[in-house]
Write an enzyme that holds these catalytic residues in place. Structure first.
Site, short mmCIF file in Angstrom:
data_model
loop_
_atom_site.label_atom_id
_atom_site.label_comp_id
_atom_site.label_asym_id
_atom_site.label_seq_id
_atom_site.Cartn_x
_atom_site.Cartn_y
_atom_site.Cartn_z
N HIS A 139 0.83 -1.21 0.00
CA HIS A 139 0.00 0.00 0.00
C HIS A 139 0.86 1.26 0.00
CE1 HIS A 139 -3.32 2.74 1.14
NE2 HIS A 139 -2.40 3.30 1.93
N GLU A 140 1.88 1.28 0.85
CA GLU A 140 2.74 2.46 0.91
C GLU A 140 3.53 2.65 -0.39
OE1 GLU A 140 2.22 4.56 3.06
OE2 GLU A 140 1.04 3.29 4.40
#
Length: 224
Positions: A94-95
């Protein structure tokens, strides 16, 4: 009526936070069959997207994971950086999704980044301006209006954050699946983790909208 709405939003915020904590604890026990750590997942996703100028680093704390566009770093909490489970894979990917957004000039991320300096100023002033505005409502109503404008900026920021976060999760899950980084069970855990993480931003946006409406009602009510 507005107090009831705020109460519902606060209850929803607590519930989503509680669910998020439980989901991450649950999927932290689902170990990855590929044996990769969160840091390795992040590094591979960056390289698969042709990104070589972003560093993956470990940062202290819990749920401190974030992407910093200023120094181009994917900051993963110690647990995510080192662990090898579905929850860590989800957060790491996600990051990196934010890093991919940055590299591709994703419009919502660009818009949010431009608002950051303004939001920083608004956030530092808004609480005191709103308090002063309510106390001086009958003598200096313009102060409350200024506070509402400042708060509206932070509300806009929270709304713009929604597509940024949902898109980063979608990019993460698509990559995890396409590159066969997780099996079916691990993918389900990663997807469920990110779903509840995204809901924290949704509740935050709704809370901000509700608070903004509350102060607007106070300001408009002075005329009655």
């Amino acid at each position: 009526m507005n107090f009831i709405l705020m109460g519902i939003i606060m209850l929803a915020s607590w519930y989503v936070g509680w669910q998020l904590k439980n989901k991450f604890e649950k999927y932290s026990k689902v170990h990855l069959s590929n044996g990769l750590s969160g840091a390795q997942i992040a590094q591979k996703m960056l390289h698969d997207h042709g990104i070589y100028d972003v560093k993956v680093i470990s940062t202290p704390g819990r749920l401190t994971d974030h992407y910093n566009p200023m120094d181009k770093t994917v900051n993963l909490s110690e647990a995510v950086y080192n662990q090898r489970n579905a929850a860590a894979a989800a957060v790491a990917a996600h990051e990196v999704g934010h890093a991919v957004q940055h590299a591709t000039a994703y419009k919502w991320l660009t818009m949010r980044s431009k608002l950051v300096p303004i939001v920083n100023i608004s956030s530092s002033l808004v609480t005191w301006v709103l308090i002063g505005g309510v106390l001086m409502l009958n003598t200096f109503p313009q102060l409350l209006l200024i506070g509402i404008v400042l708060f509206a900026v932070t509300t806009l920021f929270s709304i713009i954050t929604l597509p940024v976060e949902y898109d980063a999760s979608n990019r993460a899950l698509a990559w995890l699946k396409k590159e066969n980084m997780v099996n079916q069970r691990e993918y389900a855990g990663a997807a469920d983790s990110l779903k509840w993480a995204a809901r924290t931003y949704l509740v935050a946006a709704l809370s901000s909208i509700g608070t903004l409406l509350y102060y607007l009602m106070i300001y408009m009510g002075r005329r009655e």
